[in-house]
Scaffold this active site. Structure first.
Site, short mmCIF file in Angstrom:
data_model
loop_
_atom_site.label_atom_id
_atom_site.label_comp_id
_atom_site.label_asym_id
_atom_site.label_seq_id
_atom_site.Cartn_x
_atom_site.Cartn_y
_atom_site.Cartn_z
N LYS A 81 -4.15 -1.27 8.08
CA LYS A 81 -5.42 -1.03 7.37
C LYS A 81 -6.63 -1.21 8.28
O LYS A 81 -7.64 -0.53 8.11
CB LYS A 81 -5.55 -1.97 6.15
CG LYS A 81 -5.59 -3.47 6.48
CD LYS A 81 -4.25 -4.13 6.54
CE LYS A 81 -4.24 -5.43 7.27
NZ LYS A 81 -3.02 -6.20 7.14
N LYS A 133 -8.65 -2.87 2.85
CA LYS A 133 -7.72 -2.38 1.83
C LYS A 133 -8.48 -1.80 0.64
O LYS A 133 -8.09 -0.77 0.07
CB LYS A 133 -6.80 -3.51 1.37
CG LYS A 133 -5.85 -3.98 2.48
CD LYS A 133 -5.19 -5.30 2.11
CE LYS A 133 -4.23 -5.79 3.17
NZ LYS A 133 -3.82 -7.19 2.97
N1 HSE Z 1 -2.84 -10.85 6.35
C1 HSE Z 1 -2.51 -9.94 5.31
C2 HSE Z 1 -2.51 -10.70 3.99
C3 HSE Z 1 -1.17 -9.31 5.58
O1 HSE Z 1 -2.55 -11.93 4.02
O2 HSE Z 1 -2.49 -10.07 2.93
C4 HSE Z 1 -0.85 -8.11 4.73
O3 HSE Z 1 -1.78 -7.07 4.89
#
Ligand code: HSE
Length: 409
Positions: free
Chosen positions: A105, A205
């Site tokens: 992302k 996201k």
């Molecule tokens: N670091 C991200 C989270 C990993 O904690 O959601 C998944 O995208």
């Protein structure tokens, strides 16, 4: 049976997960797709990662062109993480006509338009189911299953690290630092966890999800973003006294000509289904004008759930007669994001326990106090709907406000 040849950019946690899913469910994938999949080149510095998966050392390269320009490769799996060089590598692959499947992302969201255009020009595909919500098939739902709906609102717990931390801080009265350490040890956090705790990971996201939901490009740069770094145990405790649970939420709402889009720590009523989403789980709540509410729940982080989404994209891309591109880029349809006008309830925390005087003072400023709570020398109020502008005006010159947190209650 046709064999699809795969090139990998990276064979870390997620990349190894993809190789494991392809091996573990080889028969199922053959039966379902009528295809077999073969890894033919891997961009990777560490030879032991290939060895651990039983892959021949000769598959390894440190030269990107040996993957992107490989004449036999059909699909390139990009799982390097980080914006660069991942975004440039994906662009190069797409320009060479290679379909790209990515989980990244932080590379996709800021360069999506460029990558979509490169894909369209060469006729290659760009697939990104794993880029938001990990193993939850939310991209497919937004792209295909919600076609009959205008989506008025999308609200998501889309960062596993912060969901895990807020849950541990509330349930176990754990410190912020200890909760972050645990989330890192469990492999949920990004290599640089400031993207998780600062809300940027969720903003990447949300940019992807909100664009698909609103059918306009919601640029990540326009998304207001506040992480959980300033959240204290008192916020969680006082919010709890009022029957609320704190989540880091990405929210986008269709406001007619404008879109509200932000990542904020946000209180929800304890009775809301999203409040029950604990641990590092993710959930996405959508409201369509025909279907009404839809909630998707699952593992948003971790090697195998993310690999599950990547492998489903590999199969989909392999079987596609024609790849799909984003109409909003072709039409130059960009969302006008405005968060200033939207009204929200707010949780406000203050020094001292004199809730009566506080209530009187706030009501004199035009704020309506709905609930109050006190704990250990501090107090909090829940105030009724105001815009950010109105709240800023009301609190200007008001001393002692320690925290102002959105509430969707
Ligand atoms: N670091 C991200 C989270 C990993 O904690 O959601 C998944 O995208």
């Amino acid at each position: 049976m046709k064999t699809i040849k795969l090139g990998f950019l990276g064979l870390g946690n997620i990349g190894s997960g993809v190789a494991r899913v392809l091996a573990a469910n080889k028969t199922l994938l053959q039966e379902e797709s009528g295809l077999t999949f073969e890894i033919v080149k891997v961009l990777e510095r560490d030879p032991s990662r290939l060895e651990a998966l039983g892959l021949a050392p000769s598959l390894r390269t440190e030269k990107i062109e040996e993957v992107t320009d490989h004449p036999d490769i059909d699909i390139i799996i990009e799982v390097l993480g980080g914006q660069e060089p991942a975004a440039s590598f994906m662009r190069r692959a797409l320009e060479h006509g290679k379909t790209v499947v990515t989980a990244n992302k932080s590379a996709l969201a800021p360069t999506w338009e460029i990558l979509d255009s490169a894909a369209k020009q060469s006729g290659a595909g760009l697939y990104f189911e794993a880029s938001a919500g990990g193993g939850i098939p939310v991209i497919d739902v937004l792209n295909h299953s919600m076609q009959a709906n205008h989506i008025a609102m999308i609200m998501g717990i889309i960062n596993g690290t912060t969901n895990y931390m807020l849950w541990r801080m509330k349930q176990e009265h754990m410190s912020y630092d200890q909760a972050l350490k645990e989330a890192q040890e469990l492999g949920y956090a990004e290599p640089d966890p400031t993207f998780d705790v600062g809300g940027k990971d969720a903003a990447f996201k949300l940019s992807i999800l909100a664009s698909l939901a609103m059918r306009k490009h919601v640029d990540v740069e326009d998304i207001a973003c506040v992480g959980i770094t300033e959240i204290t145990p008192q916020d969680l405790e006082l919010g709890g006294e009022m029957g609320m649970t704190l989540k880091l939420l990405g929210i986008a709402k269709d406001q007619g000509d404008e879109v509200e889009a932000h990542v904020y720590p946000t209180f929800l009523p304890d009775s809301h289904m999203m409040s029950a989403v604990t641990d590092a789980f993710n959930a996405i709540f959508l409201t369509g004008d025909m279907v009404d509410d839809v909630m998707l729940y699952g593992r948003g982080a971790g090697a195998l759930p993310t690999a599950s989404a990547i492998v489903s994209d590999i199969v989909r891309a392999s079987k596609a007669q024609r790849h799909e591109y984003q109409r909003f880029f072709a039409e130059g349809n960009k969302a006008k994001v405005n968060n200033k006008k939207a009204a929200s309830r707010y949780f406000l925390r203050f020094e001292g326990e004199d809730t009566q005087s506080l209530k009187t003072a706030l009501e004199e400023k035009g704020l309506k106090v709905m609930k109050t709570a006190t704990a250990a020398g501090q107090c909090a109020v829940l105030i009724d709907q105001v815009s950010e502008e109105e709240l800023d005006r009301a609190l200007a010159g008001c001393t002692g406000c320690l925290a102002a947190i959105h509430a969707e209650v």
